[in-house]
Motif scaffolding. Structure first.
Motif, PDB file in Angstrom:
ATOM      1  N   GLY A   1       0.807  -1.215   0.000  1.00 31.67           N
ATOM      2  CA  GLY A   1       0.000   0.000   0.000  1.00 31.67           C
ATOM      3  C   GLY A   1       0.835   1.257   0.000  1.00 31.67           C
ATOM      4  N   MET A   2       0.183   2.346  -0.377  1.00 32.69           N
ATOM      5  CA  MET A   2       0.832   3.654  -0.392  1.00 32.69           C
ATOM      6  C   MET A   2       0.614   4.335   0.944  1.00 32.69           C
ATOM      7  SD  MET A   2       2.330   4.027  -3.313  1.00 32.69           S
ATOM      8  CE  MET A   2       2.579   5.786  -3.575  1.00 32.69           C
ATOM      9  N   ILE A   3       1.708   4.769   1.532  1.00 29.79           N
ATOM     10  CA  ILE A   3       1.688   5.378   2.855  1.00 29.79           C
ATOM     11  C   ILE A   3       1.309   6.854   2.734  1.00 29.79           C
ATOM     12  CG2 ILE A   3       4.055   6.228   3.032  1.00 29.79           C
ATOM     13  CD1 ILE A   3       4.172   4.577   5.716  1.00 29.79           C
ATOM     14  N   ASN A   4       0.816   7.436   3.810  1.00 26.59           N
ATOM     15  CA  ASN A   4       0.273   8.796   3.742  1.00 26.59           C
ATOM     16  C   ASN A   4       1.313   9.885   3.550  1.00 26.59           C
ATOM     17  OD1 ASN A   4      -2.441   8.380   3.810  1.00 26.59           O
ATOM     18  ND2 ASN A   4      -2.786   9.261   5.813  1.00 26.59           N
ATOM     19  N   PHE A   5       2.243   9.995   4.464  1.00 30.63           N
ATOM     20  CA  PHE A   5       3.191  11.110   4.435  1.00 30.63           C
ATOM     21  C   PHE A   5       4.603  10.613   4.723  1.00 30.63           C
ATOM     22  CE2 PHE A   5      -0.824  13.113   5.883  1.00 30.63           C
ATOM     23  CZ  PHE A   5      -1.002  13.996   4.829  1.00 30.63           C
ATOM     24  N   ARG A   6       5.563  11.295   4.106  1.00 26.44           N
ATOM     25  CA  ARG A   6       6.977  11.063   4.398  1.00 26.44           C
ATOM     26  C   ARG A   6       7.656  12.414   4.585  1.00 26.44           C
ATOM     27  NH1 ARG A   6       9.167   6.191   2.816  1.00 26.44           N
ATOM     28  NH2 ARG A   6      10.955   6.964   4.050  1.00 26.44           N
ATOM     29  N   ASP A   7       8.794  12.388   5.229  1.00 28.84           N
ATOM     30  CA  ASP A   7       9.622  13.574   5.418  1.00 28.84           C
ATOM     31  C   ASP A   7      10.818  13.447   4.481  1.00 28.84           C
ATOM     32  OD1 ASP A   7      12.029  15.031   6.642  1.00 28.84           O
ATOM     33  OD2 ASP A   7      10.415  15.767   7.943  1.00 28.84           O
TER      34      ASP A   7
ATOM     35  N   ARG B   1      13.686  14.496   4.506  1.00 31.05           N
ATOM     36  CA  ARG B   1      14.982  14.264   5.152  1.00 31.05           C
ATOM     37  C   ARG B   1      14.915  13.080   6.109  1.00 31.05           C
ATOM     38  NH1 ARG B   1      17.330  19.507   7.777  1.00 31.05           N
ATOM     39  NH2 ARG B   1      19.028  18.032   8.133  1.00 31.05           N
ATOM     40  N   ASN B   2      13.841  12.325   5.977  1.00 31.07           N
ATOM     41  CA  ASN B   2      13.644  11.105   6.763  1.00 31.07           C
ATOM     42  C   ASN B   2      13.535  11.339   8.259  1.00 31.07           C
ATOM     43  OD1 ASN B   2      13.449   8.895   4.831  1.00 31.07           O
ATOM     44  ND2 ASN B   2      15.556   9.455   4.278  1.00 31.07           N
ATOM     45  N   PHE B   3      13.110  12.548   8.645  1.00 35.97           N
ATOM     46  CA  PHE B   3      12.698  12.760  10.024  1.00 35.97           C
ATOM     47  C   PHE B   3      11.302  12.151  10.201  1.00 35.97           C
ATOM     48  CE2 PHE B   3      15.642  16.545   9.840  1.00 35.97           C
ATOM     49  CZ  PHE B   3      16.511  16.082  10.820  1.00 35.97           C
ATOM     50  N   PRO B   4      10.872  11.933  11.443  1.00 41.98           N
ATOM     51  CA  PRO B   4       9.500  11.463  11.646  1.00 41.98           C
ATOM     52  C   PRO B   4       8.504  12.515  11.163  1.00 41.98           C
ATOM     53  CG  PRO B   4      10.818  11.110  13.626  1.00 41.98           C
ATOM     54  CD  PRO B   4      11.635  11.964  12.709  1.00 41.98           C
ATOM     55  N   PRO B   5       7.562  12.154  10.289  1.00 39.41           N
ATOM     56  CA  PRO B   5       6.558  13.118   9.838  1.00 39.41           C
ATOM     57  C   PRO B   5       5.697  13.594  10.993  1.00 39.41           C
ATOM     58  CG  PRO B   5       6.622  11.221   8.388  1.00 39.41           C
ATOM     59  CD  PRO B   5       7.440  10.880   9.589  1.00 39.41           C
ATOM     60  N   GLN B   6       5.246  14.837  10.899  1.00 40.41           N
ATOM     61  CA  GLN B   6       4.507  15.442  12.000  1.00 40.41           C
ATOM     62  C   GLN B   6       3.056  14.989  12.047  1.00 40.41           C
ATOM     63  OE1 GLN B   6       4.821  19.772  13.738  1.00 40.41           O
ATOM     64  NE2 GLN B   6       3.636  19.874  11.850  1.00 40.41           N
ATOM     65  N   ASP B   7       2.463  14.698  10.885  1.00 38.71           N
ATOM     66  CA  ASP B   7       1.041  14.377  10.844  1.00 38.71           C
ATOM     67  C   ASP B   7       0.754  13.072  11.589  1.00 38.71           C
ATOM     68  OD1 ASP B   7      -1.535  13.221   9.567  1.00 38.71           O
ATOM     69  OD2 ASP B   7      -1.493  15.292   8.863  1.00 38.71           O
ATOM     70  N   TYR B   8      -0.293  13.080  12.385  1.00 38.32           N
ATOM     71  CA  TYR B   8      -0.614  11.902  13.202  1.00 38.32           C
ATOM     72  C   TYR B   8      -0.996  10.692  12.353  1.00 38.32           C
ATOM     73  CZ  TYR B   8      -5.463  13.059  12.122  1.00 38.32           C
ATOM     74  OH  TYR B   8      -6.623  13.322  11.459  1.00 38.32           O
ATOM     75  N   SER B   9      -1.453  10.920  11.124  1.00 37.78           N
ATOM     76  CA  SER B   9      -1.858   9.810  10.255  1.00 37.78           C
ATOM     77  C   SER B   9      -0.748   9.413   9.289  1.00 37.78           C
ATOM     78  CB  SER B   9      -3.103  10.197   9.451  1.00 37.78           C
ATOM     79  OG  SER B   9      -2.810  11.266   8.567  1.00 37.78           O
ATOM     80  N   GLN B  10       0.498   9.776   9.612  1.00 37.96           N
ATOM     81  CA  GLN B  10       1.582   9.674   8.649  1.00 37.96           C
ATOM     82  C   GLN B  10       1.809   8.265   8.099  1.00 37.96           C
ATOM     83  OE1 GLN B  10       4.726   8.114   9.611  1.00 37.96           O
ATOM     84  NE2 GLN B  10       3.994   7.588  11.651  1.00 37.96           N
ATOM     85  N   ASP B  11       1.594   7.226   8.909  1.00 40.92           N
ATOM     86  CA  ASP B  11       1.880   5.889   8.406  1.00 40.92           C
ATOM     87  C   ASP B  11       0.614   5.082   8.117  1.00 40.92           C
ATOM     88  OD1 ASP B  11       1.041   5.399  10.985  1.00 40.92           O
ATOM     89  OD2 ASP B  11       2.595   3.914  11.425  1.00 40.92           O
ATOM     90  N   MET B  12      -0.548   5.746   8.112  1.00 38.00           N
ATOM     91  CA  MET B  12      -1.796   5.052   7.830  1.00 38.00           C
ATOM     92  C   MET B  12      -1.950   4.818   6.325  1.00 38.00           C
ATOM     93  SD  MET B  12      -4.471   6.885  10.480  1.00 38.00           S
ATOM     94  CE  MET B  12      -5.849   5.816   9.999  1.00 38.00           C
TER      95      MET B  12
END
Length: 421
Positions: free
Chosen positions: A312-318, A320-331
């Motif tokens: 599946g396609m993940i919601n958000f990425r950063d 620079r590979n920091f943790p994304p801020q959005d709470y749904s980032q890996d949904m």
């Protein structure tokens, strides 16, 4: 008003200049690949007419006040009578497009007209700016700084014009598009999102598709001019090769903003942008530069978005590979899967490269494995990263009959094009 369309130019390979006369490229497929696409085509067509549209005609269409509700639970039970103005346009577009391309069911055309009538009666403020939400009867609830409601209204009016033959809606679509540009270009009319000067990817890419839909029925220089402007802005400001991605927010001149918001990659939006570009490339004789730009974006988005462990396609990425801020980032949301299905098919049509057919197979298999609800119909919208259901509602102010039925309509047409070649 254009009721019939000239045949589109044939596709050409990358780097080959289009000359006078027909251009033909044959997709060489195995028997297994042909069967796969034929099975996909049958499934898309059947699911659209036997599942998705019946669900919303039954549970969403407001036969009392007009328009559509979208805040419904898993089984279609209404949870909230607040109406999304986005979906008055989105549903109007989908129903008209289904009428044109999936069987001339008069109930679909009437539903499109119902959504448009409700929108025109209740959803346009005195300043020309549309509301974001209204009550069941149409009283204003909320107004936002965005012009997405206007964009969806314009494509609905254009598609209804094409489906019904009513020329007045072609004029309305063009007027709505011009009004959208007016609001975007009038200083102070739309409150800025932040006090830090920036550009947003969403509206830039959306205007490509809106102009492309409207120009079918109301050809006007302003539409092609906006497409060219958006393409140029995407290339100059939003495509960042150093990160191998489109960024959602950049500075006024495309500057990288090293904040959580400035580093955000939205793979679903990238895929959607790419097939918008390929849709334009098709009408321009498969313009080689546009095709190359689009498939580059697809390749980038796949690398950032495809979740190898779970699919599946993940919601958000950063970037620079920091943790994304959005709470749904890996949904896993429903719509990035739909946009990736379309982008992969468009890329295969445009290039004949088998890697895009394989990309389509992977995302299509994933989406159909985890999103459809076998018991109550339609698709879930919100999954955890591992594919389990996060919440089972079939609709809200943002999810409803748009991305899924649009994907099924267009994917059916693309499969037909490949198979009939």
């Amino acid at each position: 008003y254009i009721d019939t369309f000239r045949p589109l130019p044939r596709r050409i390979p990358h780097g080959v200049r289009r000359e006078a006369g027909p251009q033909t490229r044959i997709h060489t497929m195995t028997t297994e690949q042909q069967k796969y696409l034929d099975d996909c085509r049958k499934r898309y067509a059947a699911d659209l007419t036997d599942d998705i549209l019946p669900f919303w005609m039954k549970h969403g269409l407001d036969r009392e006040h007009g328009g559509i509700y979208t805040c419904v639970d898993r089984d279609g039970t209404r949870m909230d009578t607040t109406k999304s103005v986005w979906f008055q346009g989105r549903f109007g577009y989908v129903c008209a497009a289904a009428y044109r391309h999936a069987g001339r069911n008069p109930e679909w055309l009437a539903a499109s007209k119902s959504a448009l009538d409700f929108l025109e009666r209740h959803c346009i403020d005195t300043d020309g700016h549309l509301f974001f939400t209204v009550t069941a009867e149409g009283a204003p609830v909320q107004k936002r700084r965005y012009v997405f409601s206007e964009c969806f209204a314009a494509i609905a009016m254009a598609e209804y014009a094409a489906a019904s033959g009513d020329c007045s809606y072609a004029a309305k679509a063009l007027d709505m598009f011009r009004n959208t540009l007016r609001m975007l270009s009038t200083p102070g009319f739309l409150e800025p999102k932040t006090l830090v000067p920036s550009r947003g990817h969403s509206i830039t890419m959306m205007l490509i598709n809106v102009a492309q839909v409207v120009r079918q029925v109301a050809p006007d220089p302003v539409l092609d001019a906006q497409i060219d402007r958006s393409v140029d802005e995407l290339r100059r400001y939003f495509m960042h090769p150093e990160f191998g991605s489109i960024l959602e927010t950049v500075g006024p001149d495309g500057e990288f903003i090293d904040t959580c918001a400035g580093r955000t990659i939205n793979p679903g939006h990238c895929m959607e942008t790419a097939w918008f570009l390929l849709d334009v490339a098709r009408t321009r004789g498969w313009d080689a530069q546009l095709v190359e730009m689009a498939v580059t974006i697809i390749d980038w988005a796949w690398k950032w978005g495809w979740d190898e462990p779970y699919g599946g396609m993940i919601n958000f990425r950063d970037c620079r590979n920091f943790p994304p801020q959005d709470y749904s980032q890996d949904m896993k949301f429903w719509w990035p899967q739909c946009e990736t299905i379309l982008a992969a098919l468009y890329a295969y049509v445009a290039t004949g490269d088998g890697k895009y057919l394989e990309m389509h197979r992977r995302v299509n298999d994933y989406a159909y494995r985890v999103f459809p609800d076998a018991e109550y119909g339609e698709w879930y919208g919100y999954l955890h990263r591992d594919g389990t259901v996060a919440q089972p509602a079939k609709g809200n102010l943002f999810k409803g009959p748009f991305h899924i039925p649009r994907m099924m309509l267009k994917a059916t047409q693309l499969c037909d094009e490949i198979l009939n070649e």
